[in-house]
Design a protein around this motif. Structure first.
Motif, mmCIF file in Angstrom:
data_model
loop_
_atom_site.group_PDB
_atom_site.id
_atom_site.type_symbol
_atom_site.label_atom_id
_atom_site.label_comp_id
_atom_site.label_asym_id
_atom_site.label_seq_id
_atom_site.Cartn_x
_atom_site.Cartn_y
_atom_site.Cartn_z
ATOM 1 N N SER B 6 0.851 -1.190 0.000
ATOM 2 C CA SER B 6 0.000 0.000 0.000
ATOM 3 C C SER B 6 0.891 1.246 0.000
ATOM 4 C CB SER B 6 -0.995 -0.015 1.157
ATOM 5 O OG SER B 6 -0.350 0.206 2.377
ATOM 6 N N TYR B 9 2.088 2.471 -3.283
ATOM 7 C CA TYR B 9 1.046 3.050 -4.137
ATOM 8 C C TYR B 9 0.566 4.403 -3.612
ATOM 9 C CZ TYR B 9 1.254 -1.563 -6.152
ATOM 10 O OH TYR B 9 1.708 -2.706 -6.748
ATOM 11 N N THR B 38 -15.596 2.374 -1.151
ATOM 12 C CA THR B 38 -14.207 2.511 -0.720
ATOM 13 C C THR B 38 -13.450 3.438 -1.669
ATOM 14 O OG1 THR B 38 -14.440 0.259 0.092
ATOM 15 C CG2 THR B 38 -12.249 1.184 0.154
ATOM 16 N N ILE B 140 -26.162 -7.965 3.698
ATOM 17 C CA ILE B 140 -26.091 -6.875 2.740
ATOM 18 C C ILE B 140 -24.687 -6.842 2.145
ATOM 19 C CG2 ILE B 140 -27.773 -5.497 4.022
ATOM 20 C CD1 ILE B 140 -25.229 -3.528 4.313
ATOM 21 N N THR B 144 -18.551 -8.872 -3.150
ATOM 22 C CA THR B 144 -17.431 -9.066 -2.226
ATOM 23 C C THR B 144 -17.915 -9.745 -0.955
ATOM 24 O OG1 THR B 144 -16.900 -6.825 -2.939
ATOM 25 C CG2 THR B 144 -15.393 -7.861 -1.397
ATOM 26 N N THR B 145 -19.067 -9.317 -0.473
ATOM 27 C CA THR B 145 -19.583 -9.797 0.806
ATOM 28 C C THR B 145 -20.443 -11.047 0.642
ATOM 29 O OG1 THR B 145 -19.764 -7.447 1.311
ATOM 30 C CG2 THR B 145 -20.596 -8.967 2.949
ATOM 31 N N HIS B 196 -12.665 -4.657 -5.128
ATOM 32 C CA HIS B 196 -12.837 -5.929 -4.433
ATOM 33 C C HIS B 196 -14.056 -6.711 -4.895
ATOM 34 C CE1 HIS B 196 -9.813 -4.560 -1.189
ATOM 35 N NE2 HIS B 196 -9.265 -4.882 -2.321
ATOM 36 N N VAL B 199 -12.287 -8.541 -7.500
ATOM 37 C CA VAL B 199 -11.497 -9.640 -6.946
ATOM 38 C C VAL B 199 -12.311 -10.933 -7.008
ATOM 39 C CG1 VAL B 199 -10.864 -10.584 -4.676
ATOM 40 C CG2 VAL B 199 -9.868 -8.428 -5.444
ATOM 41 N N VAL B 200 -13.600 -10.826 -6.700
ATOM 42 C CA VAL B 200 -14.454 -12.019 -6.679
ATOM 43 C C VAL B 200 -14.933 -12.385 -8.088
ATOM 44 C CG1 VAL B 200 -16.666 -12.962 -5.882
ATOM 45 C CG2 VAL B 200 -15.177 -11.736 -4.288
ATOM 46 N N PHE B 222 -7.248 0.830 -4.431
ATOM 47 C CA PHE B 222 -7.762 1.903 -3.573
ATOM 48 C C PHE B 222 -6.750 2.960 -3.176
ATOM 49 C CE2 PHE B 222 -10.318 -1.883 -2.988
ATOM 50 C CZ PHE B 222 -11.534 -1.370 -3.387
ATOM 51 N N VAL B 225 -2.204 5.985 -6.208
ATOM 52 C CA VAL B 225 -1.578 5.590 -7.480
ATOM 53 C C VAL B 225 -2.514 4.682 -8.278
ATOM 54 C CG1 VAL B 225 0.296 4.178 -8.470
ATOM 55 C CG2 VAL B 225 0.821 5.943 -6.766
ATOM 56 N N TYR B 249 -5.565 -3.280 -11.594
ATOM 57 C CA TYR B 249 -5.414 -3.779 -10.220
ATOM 58 C C TYR B 249 -5.008 -5.248 -10.301
ATOM 59 C CZ TYR B 249 -6.747 -4.039 -5.208
ATOM 60 O OH TYR B 249 -6.767 -4.181 -3.841
ATOM 61 N N ALA B 252 -4.299 -7.907 -7.487
ATOM 62 C CA ALA B 252 -5.358 -8.525 -6.673
ATOM 63 C C ALA B 252 -6.472 -9.155 -7.507
ATOM 64 C CB ALA B 252 -5.960 -7.486 -5.735
ATOM 65 N N GLU B 351 -18.977 5.202 4.190
ATOM 66 C CA GLU B 351 -18.700 5.120 2.760
ATOM 67 C C GLU B 351 -19.711 5.896 1.922
ATOM 68 O OE1 GLU B 351 -18.408 1.102 1.465
ATOM 69 O OE2 GLU B 351 -16.424 0.890 2.350
#
Ligand code: SF4
Lengths: 84, 367
Positions: B6, B9, B38, B140, B144-145, B196, B199-200, B222, B225, B249, B252, B351
């Motif tokens: 991090s 970046y 985010t 909710i 990602t969640t 993210h 990511v999934v 995030f 950079v 990205y 990740a 957020e």
């Protein structure tokens, strides 16, 4: 809800990992990440590791960026630009 | 405090170089929407707008999962909380979101059992520890969640728990992108895609949407950079008229995303229509629990009426979530609505666009 900063896995037991988040130890589940290993940098969301940081991709991205910065005449950050 | 992966970046030289690259490249006006809370916070926190030329406008879209939760969905959670024997388990940021008449926080103060958990697995553990109670977890969040909640359902089944269920309010991002671009009055030229969620679901998941719209897209992380690199990519795509779904990205996000997470998600959930606060019903933009897991579905176990409910009086969250307004254009902003006394969800969640604007606006030129 996203923890944007990656954490490092320091221990694994029964599909649970102990992670180091900036010096703080926390637990997260490995149920959603195949083949996680101690030492991996992972992204953790709501108590689950969801991605492993691809170190090679990270290095490549940074060296390309630093190269571009050097070409543009800006002082390179942290390290000298990669010379390949 | 930044750590490896991090700190690099946030390098000021790279930030400056990317900022000047964007200034060099950008000719035509470009309205870029981010669909990730985010990102919204990061853009404010790092003053990204002040690093961009006037040609570029960053719009905050419906990327905060709490903010897009419909009033009627909050009402349903509140109705469940009031039932005797029910314990609500939820992520903390949902507590203060107003329903049409109350909030979970107020219900808790009035004696209902509402527990904050950090992970859906904590809710499963709670169910195990309180066999006489019905633990209802409020599911909710975006892609990602959702897999983390699906994993909790699988864990509950494996443990043979009969007192754990999920009120499934999950939403998915690609259908929302399509709905936003179809809204004729909203001019969006490009999308900064959520890190993210990607990511999934992987880069590939955006291709059907992209093929229909041919709008420049970039998946971004995030850090400053990451975001500037994505903006530079979008500007380059727009200027050369060669749109694509670019993955900046890569450290990740894989092309196929996270297959294990996708498998778990698809085992438990299937697509369903969903109502987004301020937007309305978007076809196939939500998830519901499959028949095979009906025993873990709170909406089947405790039948509820989800009557459409109006947004809080005077709140412009609907327009905020679709970038038709900026927070100061809401008459309540900063006067009747502040983070310590919020009227709408966009001010409740850290957020939320209104909360981010309130907290960081002075530091970020150009809002
Ligand atoms: S300032 Fe408050 S009332 Fe206005 S749109 Fe934002 S959350 Fe809603």
């Amino acid at each position: 809800m996203c923890l944007a900063i990656p954490s490092r896995i320091v221990e694994i037991k029964d599909r649970m990992a102990v992670i180091d988040v900036d010096g703080v130890r926390r637990e997260c589940s490995l149920l959603l990440l195949e083949d996680a290993a101690v030492g991996d940098w992972v992204i953790v969301h709501a108590g689950f590791a969801i991605s492993r940081i691809d170190e090679e991709a990270a290095r490549e991205t940074l060296s390309l960026l630093r190269e571009a910065a050097a070409l543009a005449g800006g002082a390179p950050g942290g390290e000298p630009p990669a010379g390949e | 405090m930044a750590t490896r992966h991090s700190a690099e970046y946030r390098d000021r030289h790279l930030v400056q170089e990317l900022s000047s690259r964007i200034r060099r490249l950008s000719r035509r006006p470009l309205r870029i929407m981010e669909v990730c809370g985010t990102h919204t916070v990061s853009i404010f926190r790092h003053g990204i707008r002040s690093l961009l030329p006037e040609t570029i406008t960053l719009l905050s879209g419906p990327g905060c999962p709490v903010c897009v939760t419909d009033t009627a969905e909050i009402d349903a959670a509140i109705e469940l909380a009031r039932r005797p024997g029910v314990v609500i388990a939820t992520f903390g940021d949902l507590l203060r979101v107003p329903g049409s008449r109350s909030s979970l926080e107020r219900e808790r103060a009035a004696g209902c059992e509402v527990r904050i958990v950090y992970s859906a697995l904590d809710a499963v553990a709670l169910a195990r520890q309180t066999p006489g109670r019905e633990v209802v977890f409020l599911g909710i969040g975006f892609e990602t969640t959702a897999p983390t909640v699906a994993a909790a359902v699988l864990a509950a089944r494996q443990a043979g728990l009969g007192n754990f269920s999920v009120l499934c309010l999950h939403k998915t991002v690609p259908p929302a992108l399509a709905a936003l671009t179809a809204a004729g009055d909203l001019r969006i030229d490009a999308f900064l895609l959520p890190g993210h969620v990607s990511v999934v679901i992987g880069r590939r998941a955006y291709l059907p949407f992209f093929e229909r719209t041919r709008l420049p897209c970039a998946i971004a992380g995030f850090e400053p950079v990451d975001i500037l690199q994505a903006v530079a990519a979008l500007v380059a795509q727009a200027e050369t008229e060669r749109p694509q779904v670019e993955n900046v990205y890569r450290r990740a996000v894989a092309e196929e995303g996270n297959p294990a997470a996708q498998r778990v998600l698809a085992a438990v959930f299937e697509p369903a229509d969903a109502r987004w606060r301020g937007i309305g019903v978007i076809p196939a933009s939500g998830l519901e629990i499959r028949e095979a897991y009906a025993a873990f579905d709170a909406s089947r176990r405790f039948p509820l009426e989800l009557a459409p409910a109006p947004e809080p009086r005077g709140c412009s969250c609907g327009e905020i979530l679709t970038a038709r307004k900026t927070p100061p254009e809401c008459p309540l902003y900063g006067i009747r609505c502040t983070p310590s006394d919020p009227v709408g969800p966009c001010m409740v969640s850290s957020e939320g666009t209104c909360a981010a604007y309130f907290r960081y606006h002075d530091a970020s030129a150009g809002g």
